[in-house]
Design a protein around this motif. Structure first.
Motif, mmCIF file in Angstrom:
data_model
loop_
_atom_site.group_PDB
_atom_site.id
_atom_site.type_symbol
_atom_site.label_atom_id
_atom_site.label_comp_id
_atom_site.label_asym_id
_atom_site.label_seq_id
_atom_site.Cartn_x
_atom_site.Cartn_y
_atom_site.Cartn_z
ATOM 1 N N ILE A 19 11.715 -14.850 18.301
ATOM 2 C CA ILE A 19 11.260 -15.380 17.008
ATOM 3 C C ILE A 19 12.206 -14.935 15.891
ATOM 4 C CG2 ILE A 19 9.373 -15.322 15.321
ATOM 5 C CD1 ILE A 19 7.436 -15.213 17.779
ATOM 6 N N VAL A 20 12.620 -13.675 15.915
ATOM 7 C CA VAL A 20 13.584 -13.204 14.904
ATOM 8 C C VAL A 20 14.903 -13.985 15.029
ATOM 9 C CG1 VAL A 20 15.055 -11.223 14.292
ATOM 10 C CG2 VAL A 20 12.576 -10.923 14.541
ATOM 11 N N TYR A 21 15.313 -14.277 16.250
ATOM 12 C CA TYR A 21 16.536 -15.070 16.445
ATOM 13 C C TYR A 21 16.386 -16.447 15.795
ATOM 14 C CZ TYR A 21 20.510 -17.280 18.721
ATOM 15 O OH TYR A 21 21.688 -17.943 18.950
ATOM 16 N N ALA A 22 15.239 -17.098 16.025
ATOM 17 C CA ALA A 22 15.006 -18.431 15.442
ATOM 18 C C ALA A 22 14.972 -18.361 13.918
ATOM 19 C CB ALA A 22 13.690 -18.999 15.976
ATOM 20 N N ILE A 23 14.379 -17.296 13.385
ATOM 21 C CA ILE A 23 14.299 -17.122 11.931
ATOM 22 C C ILE A 23 15.701 -16.992 11.339
ATOM 23 C CG2 ILE A 23 13.657 -15.404 10.173
ATOM 24 C CD1 ILE A 23 11.045 -14.944 11.841
ATOM 25 N N GLU A 24 16.511 -16.132 11.933
ATOM 26 C CA GLU A 24 17.857 -15.895 11.376
ATOM 27 C C GLU A 24 18.756 -17.109 11.595
ATOM 28 O OE1 GLU A 24 17.852 -11.046 11.288
ATOM 29 O OE2 GLU A 24 18.789 -12.008 13.029
ATOM 30 N N ALA A 25 18.564 -17.811 12.722
ATOM 31 C CA ALA A 25 19.370 -19.014 12.981
ATOM 32 C C ALA A 25 19.059 -20.108 11.960
ATOM 33 C CB ALA A 25 19.093 -19.524 14.396
ATOM 34 N N ASP A 26 17.871 -20.058 11.346
ATOM 35 C CA ASP A 26 17.486 -21.059 10.353
ATOM 36 C C ASP A 26 17.866 -20.616 8.934
ATOM 37 O OD1 ASP A 26 16.436 -23.662 10.109
ATOM 38 O OD2 ASP A 26 14.530 -22.887 9.365
ATOM 39 N N GLY A 27 18.648 -19.561 8.818
ATOM 40 C CA GLY A 27 19.207 -19.193 7.518
ATOM 41 C C GLY A 27 18.395 -18.211 6.701
ATOM 42 N N PHE A 28 17.359 -17.640 7.285
ATOM 43 C CA PHE A 28 16.562 -16.645 6.557
ATOM 44 C C PHE A 28 17.198 -15.264 6.679
ATOM 45 C CE2 PHE A 28 13.462 -19.877 7.747
ATOM 46 C CZ PHE A 28 12.678 -20.001 6.603
ATOM 47 N N THR A 29 16.997 -14.465 5.653
ATOM 48 C CA THR A 29 17.291 -13.038 5.717
ATOM 49 C C THR A 29 15.958 -12.300 5.762
ATOM 50 O OG1 THR A 29 19.265 -13.389 4.391
ATOM 51 C CG2 THR A 29 18.438 -11.123 4.523
ATOM 52 N N ILE A 30 15.858 -11.347 6.667
ATOM 53 C CA ILE A 30 14.645 -10.514 6.751
ATOM 54 C C ILE A 30 14.869 -9.322 5.837
ATOM 55 C CG2 ILE A 30 13.185 -9.111 8.279
ATOM 56 C CD1 ILE A 30 14.115 -11.052 10.562
ATOM 57 N N GLY A 66 -4.680 -6.455 18.160
ATOM 58 C CA GLY A 66 -3.474 -5.785 18.646
ATOM 59 C C GLY A 66 -2.452 -5.713 17.534
ATOM 60 N N PRO A 67 -1.314 -5.071 17.801
ATOM 61 C CA PRO A 67 -0.289 -4.947 16.761
ATOM 62 C C PRO A 67 0.270 -6.305 16.340
ATOM 63 C CG PRO A 67 0.232 -3.566 18.689
ATOM 64 C CD PRO A 67 -0.930 -4.435 19.066
ATOM 65 N N ILE A 68 0.682 -6.371 15.095
ATOM 66 C CA ILE A 68 1.367 -7.555 14.570
ATOM 67 C C ILE A 68 2.702 -7.090 13.983
ATOM 68 C CG2 ILE A 68 -0.737 -8.854 14.101
ATOM 69 C CD1 ILE A 68 -0.479 -8.044 11.143
ATOM 70 N N TYR A 69 3.598 -8.050 13.734
ATOM 71 C CA TYR A 69 4.911 -7.737 13.170
ATOM 72 C C TYR A 69 5.050 -8.564 11.900
ATOM 73 C CZ TYR A 69 9.919 -6.597 13.344
ATOM 74 O OH TYR A 69 11.185 -6.116 13.081
ATOM 75 N N VAL A 70 5.168 -7.875 10.772
ATOM 76 C CA VAL A 70 5.129 -8.540 9.472
ATOM 77 C C VAL A 70 6.511 -8.466 8.828
ATOM 78 C CG1 VAL A 70 3.862 -8.668 7.298
ATOM 79 C CG2 VAL A 70 2.803 -7.581 9.260
ATOM 80 N N MET A 71 6.946 -9.584 8.249
ATOM 81 C CA MET A 71 8.284 -9.637 7.642
ATOM 82 C C MET A 71 8.253 -10.329 6.282
ATOM 83 S SD MET A 71 10.295 -11.033 11.000
ATOM 84 C CE MET A 71 8.837 -11.922 11.528
ATOM 85 N N ILE A 72 9.091 -9.868 5.382
ATOM 86 C CA ILE A 72 9.390 -10.631 4.164
ATOM 87 C C ILE A 72 10.660 -11.420 4.466
ATOM 88 C CG2 ILE A 72 9.964 -10.577 1.714
ATOM 89 C CD1 ILE A 72 8.679 -7.818 1.533
ATOM 90 N N LEU A 73 10.570 -12.747 4.355
ATOM 91 C CA LEU A 73 11.722 -13.618 4.590
ATOM 92 C C LEU A 73 12.256 -14.141 3.266
ATOM 93 C CD1 LEU A 73 10.415 -15.850 7.543
ATOM 94 C CD2 LEU A 73 11.375 -13.537 7.611
ATOM 95 N N SER A 74 13.557 -14.267 3.193
ATOM 96 C CA SER A 74 14.193 -14.778 1.977
ATOM 97 C C SER A 74 15.203 -15.869 2.328
ATOM 98 C CB SER A 74 14.901 -13.609 1.268
ATOM 99 O OG SER A 74 15.676 -14.082 0.202
#
Ligand code: DGI
Length: 150
Positions: A19-30, A66-74
């Protein structure tokens, strides 16, 4: 640059790398991230706008299961672009309408749908503060700053 809040839900945390790969491939910065396990009360608080709907109880139970993973995307137009990358709310429908979307790839149905995304500027601001109370506030456009000082 606009910011939005992304959550990898309990059903998809095992796919965090993809999921992080897909996010960064779409131009987002975490720009910030954290693992957290919500209590049921925190999940109820986060989803307060849905209180009273038939899916509120199962949703908040699931989100605190269960645990979740939370991100601020820019990125430019981050709110709409992250919603587009997510696909439709229901993962079954997403597999029909947007087969490459994150909910199509990693979700199951209309509750176990892999990820969350803020749906407006107002909710993005609230949701970012909910998980990252020390996040810096986005600068106002120049005209708004001038108006503040008039
Ligand atoms: O903004 P979305 O996450 O796409 O959708 P939403 O704000 O309408 O609903 C928030 C979450 O609540 C959604 O990601 C999954 C859950 N949900 C929405 N509609 C239903 C639902 N869960 C169940 N079980 N049934 C629903 O009809």
């Amino acid at each position: 640059m606009e910011r939005t809040l992304a959550i990898i839900k309990p059903d998809a945390v095992q796919h965090v790398d993809d999921i992080v790969y897909a996010i960064e491939a779409d131009g987002f910065t975490i720009i910030d991230k954290q693992h957290i396990h919500l209590t049921i009360d925190q999940a109820r608080d986060f989803y307060a706008e849905h209180n009273g709907k038939p899916f509120f109880e199962p949703l908040t139970k699931f989100m605190s299961s269960g645990p979740i993973y939370v991100m601020i995307l820019s990125r430019e137009n981050a709110i709409a672009r992250w919603r587009r990358l997510l696909g439709p709310t229901d993962s079954v429908q997403a597999r029909e309408a947007a087969p490459h979307s994150i909910r199509a790839r990693f979700g199951t149905d209309n509750q176990r749908n892999a990820c969350h995304g803020s749906d407006s500027r107002t909710s993005a601001d609230r949701e970012i503060r909910f998980f990252f109370p020390n996040a810096t506030v986005e600068p106002l456009p120049n005209s708004a700053q001038i108006a503040t000082f008039l």
